[in-house]
Design a protein around this motif. Structure first.
Motif, PDB file in Angstrom:
ATOM      1  N   ARG A 245       0.847  -1.187   0.000  1.00 16.74           N
ATOM      2  CA  ARG A 245       0.000   0.000   0.000  1.00 16.74           C
ATOM      3  C   ARG A 245       0.887   1.243   0.000  1.00 16.74           C
ATOM      4  O   ARG A 245       2.084   1.167   0.291  1.00 16.74           O
ATOM      5  CB  ARG A 245      -0.983   0.008   1.164  1.00 16.74           C
ATOM      6  N   PHE A 246       0.267   2.363  -0.324  1.00 13.32           N
ATOM      7  CA  PHE A 246       0.946   3.654  -0.308  1.00 13.32           C
ATOM      8  C   PHE A 246       0.338   4.519   0.782  1.00 13.32           C
ATOM      9  O   PHE A 246      -0.870   4.742   0.796  1.00 13.32           O
ATOM     10  CB  PHE A 246       0.788   4.360  -1.654  1.00 13.32           C
ATOM     11  N   ASP A 247       1.178   4.980   1.690  1.00 15.41           N
ATOM     12  CA  ASP A 247       0.755   5.901   2.740  1.00 15.41           C
ATOM     13  C   ASP A 247       1.406   7.255   2.482  1.00 15.41           C
ATOM     14  O   ASP A 247       2.467   7.339   1.860  1.00 15.41           O
ATOM     15  CB  ASP A 247       1.209   5.421   4.121  1.00 15.41           C
ATOM     16  N   VAL A 248       0.782   8.287   2.997  1.00 17.96           N
ATOM     17  CA  VAL A 248       1.361   9.627   2.960  1.00 17.96           C
ATOM     18  C   VAL A 248       1.398  10.149   4.388  1.00 17.96           C
ATOM     19  O   VAL A 248       0.425  10.008   5.133  1.00 17.96           O
ATOM     20  CB  VAL A 248       0.533  10.577   2.067  1.00 17.96           C
ATOM     21  N   VAL A 249       2.531  10.729   4.750  1.00 16.76           N
ATOM     22  CA  VAL A 249       2.629  11.466   6.004  1.00 16.76           C
ATOM     23  C   VAL A 249       2.876  12.914   5.610  1.00 16.76           C
ATOM     24  O   VAL A 249       3.876  13.231   4.965  1.00 16.76           O
ATOM     25  CB  VAL A 249       3.757  10.941   6.909  1.00 16.76           C
TER      26      VAL A 249
ATOM     27  N   THR B 214       4.360  21.674  14.712  1.00 15.63           N
ATOM     28  CA  THR B 214       4.034  21.006  13.455  1.00 15.63           C
ATOM     29  C   THR B 214       2.808  20.123  13.645  1.00 15.63           C
ATOM     30  O   THR B 214       2.579  19.591  14.725  1.00 15.63           O
ATOM     31  CB  THR B 214       5.201  20.132  12.945  1.00 15.63           C
ATOM     32  N   ASP B 215       2.044  20.008  12.577  1.00 19.03           N
ATOM     33  CA  ASP B 215       0.921  19.075  12.526  1.00 19.03           C
ATOM     34  C   ASP B 215       1.343  17.906  11.665  1.00 19.03           C
ATOM     35  O   ASP B 215       1.860  18.101  10.557  1.00 19.03           O
ATOM     36  CB  ASP B 215      -0.320  19.733  11.899  1.00 19.03           C
ATOM     37  N   LEU B 216       1.123  16.688  12.142  1.00 18.02           N
ATOM     38  CA  LEU B 216       1.437  15.486  11.383  1.00 18.02           C
ATOM     39  C   LEU B 216       0.132  14.770  11.064  1.00 18.02           C
ATOM     40  O   LEU B 216      -0.660  14.494  11.970  1.00 18.02           O
ATOM     41  CB  LEU B 216       2.365  14.572  12.190  1.00 18.02           C
ATOM     42  N   ILE B 217      -0.079  14.510   9.790  1.00 17.73           N
ATOM     43  CA  ILE B 217      -1.256  13.768   9.344  1.00 17.73           C
ATOM     44  C   ILE B 217      -0.766  12.524   8.626  1.00 17.73           C
ATOM     45  O   ILE B 217       0.011  12.618   7.665  1.00 17.73           O
ATOM     46  CB  ILE B 217      -2.125  14.611   8.386  1.00 17.73           C
ATOM     47  N   TRP B 218      -1.190  11.360   9.110  1.00 18.14           N
ATOM     48  CA  TRP B 218      -0.824  10.077   8.489  1.00 18.14           C
ATOM     49  C   TRP B 218      -2.046   9.551   7.761  1.00 18.14           C
ATOM     50  O   TRP B 218      -3.103   9.359   8.371  1.00 18.14           O
ATOM     51  CB  TRP B 218      -0.361   9.097   9.561  1.00 18.14           C
ATOM     52  N   LEU B 219      -1.893   9.332   6.464  1.00 18.55           N
ATOM     53  CA  LEU B 219      -2.973   8.778   5.657  1.00 18.55           C
ATOM     54  C   LEU B 219      -2.589   7.389   5.170  1.00 18.55           C
ATOM     55  O   LEU B 219      -1.911   7.249   4.144  1.00 18.55           O
ATOM     56  CB  LEU B 219      -3.261   9.674   4.450  1.00 18.55           C
ATOM     57  N   PRO B 220      -2.993   6.341   5.911  1.00 19.08           N
ATOM     58  CA  PRO B 220      -2.737   4.990   5.425  1.00 19.08           C
ATOM     59  C   PRO B 220      -3.544   4.742   4.153  1.00 19.08           C
ATOM     60  O   PRO B 220      -4.659   5.240   4.023  1.00 19.08           O
ATOM     61  CB  PRO B 220      -3.227   4.091   6.559  1.00 19.08           C
ATOM     62  N   ASP B 221      -2.968   4.006   3.240  1.00 22.12           N
ATOM     63  CA  ASP B 221      -3.644   3.659   1.990  1.00 22.12           C
ATOM     64  C   ASP B 221      -4.163   4.919   1.311  1.00 22.12           C
ATOM     65  O   ASP B 221      -5.318   5.014   0.910  1.00 22.12           O
ATOM     66  CB  ASP B 221      -4.779   2.663   2.264  1.00 22.12           C
ATOM     67  N   ALA B 222      -3.261   5.894   1.166  1.00 13.54           N
ATOM     68  CA  ALA B 222      -3.623   7.234   0.703  1.00 13.54           C
ATOM     69  C   ALA B 222      -4.084   7.283  -0.737  1.00 13.54           C
ATOM     70  O   ALA B 222      -4.905   8.120  -1.098  1.00 13.54           O
ATOM     71  CB  ALA B 222      -2.447   8.173   0.894  1.00 13.54           C
TER      72      ALA B 222
END
Length: 128
Positions: free
Chosen positions: A98-102, A112-120
């Motif tokens: 899968r592809f994730d985006v942080v 800082t704000d961190l947003i993790w999007l699994p299966d982006a």
């Protein structure tokens, strides 16, 4: 806080993303993996799933911010690099992927704000 180069800010963002993902139980397989088709920021293992992680940092949210910077062309480059990774690291080729985006963005308060999007985003079927 002294001014940092954008390269150093990017490295710091990758380290922050790596630590966050490791705290969530993911295991690092490769970092800054290079091939002729591009670079994979982080390649991690989540259970038996190979996770290709793109880390995006933006100092300002202008022009759409970190998440908006993952356009169609960037997704295609990541998909091609992931295919090369799986071809060269054969032991992972039969695992689900899968592809994730942080996405990490600076806030006006200096944090800082961190947003993790699994299966982006969807990838092509790389097994073929």
């Amino acid at each position: 806080m002294p001014q940092q180069s954008s390269a150093q800010s990017g490295k710091d963002a990758e380290l922050q993303a790596l630590k966050h993902l490791q705290q969530q139980g993911l295991r690092l397989l490769a970092q800054n993996w290079l091939c002729k088709r591009g670079e994979l920021d982080l390649v991690m293992l989540d259970g038996d799933t190979v996770v290709f992680v793109e880390v995006r940092y933006r100092k300002h949210a202008q022009w759409g911010g970190a998440l908006a910077s993952i356009d169609r062309r960037k997704r295609q480059k990541l998909t091609l690099a992931a295919q090369f990774f799986l071809q060269s690291e054969r032991r992972w080729a039969d695992h689900p992927c899968r592809f994730d985006v942080v996405a990490i963005e600076s806030t006006p308060l200096g944090t800082t704000d961190l947003i993790w999007l699994p299966d982006a985003f969807d990838s092509c079927d790389f097994g073929s």
